[in-house]
Write an enzyme that holds these catalytic residues in place. Sequence first.
Site, PDB file in Angstrom:
ATOM      1  N   ARG A   1      45.319  44.848  36.762  1.00  0.00           N
ATOM      2  CA  ARG A   1      43.908  44.471  36.631  1.00  0.00           C
ATOM      3  C   ARG A   1      43.266  44.555  38.007  1.00  0.00           C
ATOM      4  O   ARG A   1      43.701  43.883  38.936  1.00  0.00           O
ATOM      5  CB  ARG A   1      43.792  43.044  36.076  1.00  0.00           C
ATOM      6  CG  ARG A   1      42.373  42.530  36.088  1.00  0.00           C
ATOM      7  CD  ARG A   1      42.231  41.135  35.470  1.00  0.00           C
ATOM      8  NE  ARG A   1      40.845  40.733  35.605  1.00  0.00           N
ATOM      9  CZ  ARG A   1      40.422  39.647  36.251  1.00  0.00           C
ATOM     10  NH1 ARG A   1      41.292  38.804  36.794  1.00  0.00           N
ATOM     11  NH2 ARG A   1      39.140  39.380  36.348  1.00  0.00           N
TER      12      ARG A   1
ATOM     13  N   HIS B   1      33.481  41.630  39.800  1.00  0.00           N
ATOM     14  CA  HIS B   1      34.241  40.513  40.384  1.00  0.00           C
ATOM     15  C   HIS B   1      33.498  40.110  41.667  1.00  0.00           C
ATOM     16  O   HIS B   1      34.049  40.134  42.765  1.00  0.00           O
ATOM     17  CB  HIS B   1      35.694  40.933  40.639  1.00  0.00           C
ATOM     18  CG  HIS B   1      36.674  39.800  40.767  1.00  0.00           C
ATOM     19  ND1 HIS B   1      37.817  39.694  40.016  1.00  0.00           N
ATOM     20  CD2 HIS B   1      36.675  38.708  41.576  1.00  0.00           C
ATOM     21  CE1 HIS B   1      38.489  38.600  40.362  1.00  0.00           C
ATOM     22  NE2 HIS B   1      37.813  37.985  41.313  1.00  0.00           N
TER      23      HIS B   1
ATOM     24  N   GLU C   1      34.865  35.404  35.694  1.00  0.00           N
ATOM     25  CA  GLU C   1      34.473  34.019  35.970  1.00  0.00           C
ATOM     26  C   GLU C   1      32.981  33.840  36.261  1.00  0.00           C
ATOM     27  O   GLU C   1      32.593  33.477  37.381  1.00  0.00           O
ATOM     28  CB  GLU C   1      35.284  33.472  37.159  1.00  0.00           C
ATOM     29  CG  GLU C   1      36.784  33.503  36.931  1.00  0.00           C
ATOM     30  CD  GLU C   1      37.558  32.764  38.032  1.00  0.00           C
ATOM     31  OE1 GLU C   1      36.950  32.398  39.043  1.00  0.00           O
ATOM     32  OE2 GLU C   1      38.762  32.553  37.853  1.00  0.00           O
TER      33      GLU C   1
ATOM     34  N   ASN D   1      41.493  32.858  33.071  1.00  0.00           N
ATOM     35  CA  ASN D   1      42.072  32.602  34.391  1.00  0.00           C
ATOM     36  C   ASN D   1      42.428  31.131  34.445  1.00  0.00           C
ATOM     37  O   ASN D   1      41.560  30.275  34.273  1.00  0.00           O
ATOM     38  CB  ASN D   1      41.073  32.926  35.511  1.00  0.00           C
ATOM     39  CG  ASN D   1      40.830  34.417  35.646  1.00  0.00           C
ATOM     40  OD1 ASN D   1      41.468  35.223  34.966  1.00  0.00           O
ATOM     41  ND2 ASN D   1      39.918  34.775  36.525  1.00  0.00           N
TER      42      ASN D   1
ATOM     43  N   TYR E   1      44.344  28.043  36.611  1.00  0.00           N
ATOM     44  CA  TYR E   1      44.985  27.556  37.835  1.00  0.00           C
ATOM     45  C   TYR E   1      45.350  26.082  37.792  1.00  0.00           C
ATOM     46  O   TYR E   1      46.389  25.679  38.257  1.00  0.00           O
ATOM     47  CB  TYR E   1      44.070  27.805  39.044  1.00  0.00           C
ATOM     48  CG  TYR E   1      43.959  29.270  39.378  1.00  0.00           C
ATOM     49  CD1 TYR E   1      44.945  29.890  40.136  1.00  0.00           C
ATOM     50  CD2 TYR E   1      42.905  30.040  38.910  1.00  0.00           C
ATOM     51  CE1 TYR E   1      44.888  31.240  40.424  1.00  0.00           C
ATOM     52  CE2 TYR E   1      42.834  31.397  39.195  1.00  0.00           C
ATOM     53  CZ  TYR E   1      43.825  31.988  39.956  1.00  0.00           C
ATOM     54  OH  TYR E   1      43.768  33.327  40.227  1.00  0.00           O
TER      55      TYR E   1
ATOM     56  N   GLU F   1      44.522  35.820  35.124  1.00  0.00           N
ATOM     57  CA  GLU F   1      44.913  35.347  36.459  1.00  0.00           C
ATOM     58  C   GLU F   1      45.690  34.052  36.291  1.00  0.00           C
ATOM     59  O   GLU F   1      45.297  33.185  35.514  1.00  0.00           O
ATOM     60  CB  GLU F   1      43.704  35.034  37.356  1.00  0.00           C
ATOM     61  CG  GLU F   1      42.964  36.234  37.864  1.00  0.00           C
ATOM     62  CD  GLU F   1      41.785  35.866  38.768  1.00  0.00           C
ATOM     63  OE1 GLU F   1      41.828  34.805  39.426  1.00  0.00           O
ATOM     64  OE2 GLU F   1      40.825  36.655  38.795  1.00  0.00           O
TER      65      GLU F   1
HETATM   66  C1  FCB Z   1      39.790  32.980  41.045  1.00  0.00           C
HETATM   67  C2  FCB Z   1      39.207  34.317  41.432  1.00  0.00           C
HETATM   68  C3  FCB Z   1      40.139  35.183  42.243  1.00  0.00           C
HETATM   69  C4  FCB Z   1      40.940  34.388  43.228  1.00  0.00           C
HETATM   70  C5  FCB Z   1      41.570  33.190  42.581  1.00  0.00           C
HETATM   71  C6  FCB Z   1      42.416  32.353  43.507  1.00  0.00           C
HETATM   72  O1  FCB Z   1      38.760  32.076  40.813  1.00  0.00           O
HETATM   73  O2  FCB Z   1      38.835  35.035  40.278  1.00  0.00           O
HETATM   74  O3  FCB Z   1      39.375  36.192  42.841  1.00  0.00           O
HETATM   75  O4  FCB Z   1      40.164  34.059  44.308  1.00  0.00           O
HETATM   76  O5  FCB Z   1      40.586  32.370  42.012  1.00  0.00           O
END
Ligand code: FCB
Length: 451
Positions: A78, A122, A167, A297, A299, A355
Amino acid sequence: MPETITFPQGFLWGAATSSYQIEGAWNKDGKGESIWDRFSHTPGKIVDGSTGDVACDHYHRWEEDLDLMQALGLQAYRFSIAWPRILPAGRGRVNQAGLDFYDRLVDGLLARDIRPFVTLYHWDLPQALQDEGGWPARSTAEAFAEYAHMVSARLGDRVKHWITHNEPWVAAFLGYGMGMHAPGIQDFQQAVMAAHHLLLSHGWAVPLIRGNSPGARVGITLSLNDVIPASPSPQDHAAARELDGFTNRWFLDPLYGRGYPADVVQWFGRVHGVQMDFVQEGDMDAIAAPTDFLGHNYYTRTVARGSGQGNLPPVVTTDDSEFTEMGWEVAPHSLFRMLNRLHFEYQIPSIYITENGAAFPDVVDEDGHVRDPRRLAYLKAHLRAAHEAIQCGVPLHGYFVWSLMDNFEWSFGYTRRFGIVYVDFATQRRILKESGAWYRELIARHGFALR
Ligand code: FCB
């Protein structure tokens, strides 16, 4: 025998990057200036004073990087396209050299049997469009449709997976609401308008891409945040609902045909004085254009506590939690929760984790190795959660680790490393980290041992 986890047949293994974070060559071969060029060139905006001028120099080293992907056994990659490389002024004149770069990249991927997943936006908006108002202006959404049409016409015969935006919450609210990202504006009215035009431009682009790319699968990527109330108290529940509305429902609801959530419209009005009069007839139908998949995405999670102040709730985390170098709590169970929610609440037909990954301080040992057990454990725990979600019936079809290699982490510059490949920015040498070697093995076996 340690217990092993095996993923369903056809589940796709990938890695992700984005143009501004890796390419460098910010003014080469006719590329126009982007808002991130302007922002990083402004003193005080990036913690280490760095820029993406060179980054991983991927623009020149793309063949070497493709070989690296092949050596990892990646099945999908990607990446994003830098809009100002294609249309230096945002619309109108096309820069052929820019298109040629991505053309070669796509051919190079296909020659190595790696499926390209292209993200059109992006965050590197042409500065020329920002000068005309940027995303708060409806004309930027029109320009995006022109750009999406242009790129999909050129690459659509070979690229079959398209992501319109990455995002939009971050692009709109960190860029126009809180000013931490380019273009560095702090105005919630503008941020909500930006979010609307990002979504609208997505909706307009979907049929254009389909027209240019027969059999294409088209989607959008959201940063979704599992919000948990800090306690069972009504105040904490109300705070969690507000934050969930602001970060998740504000995007999911309109994309899946429910319009903007009324409680969040009210909250924007009450707390930030936002007026919604810029929404035009037909916009919500356009935004709800059916898509083929959702990119998620993931995290971290957020624990919310009500302040009773009516503003953004303060966020707390539990004492025994582990945090990454970003200060983000490691919370794999929230990935499981979010995937199930997407499946049950929104009936999304196909989901990719576009992500997932973690920043930890990495060092190159004397023997030249980079040992990153915490990142490895993070990836393992999240993949286990993803696998559990699949077992509960969630149509999760692939996983992209963030990131293929260390890169320019936005306002953190080069102070945060997310790669499974280490980059020595002084020499541009790439070193496979321990987590990268583990990922290669995982792909080869289509699964991994739990211990
Ligand atoms: C996300 C972004 C990516 C990267 C990660 C850590 O929010 O999409 O570009 O910075 O965080």
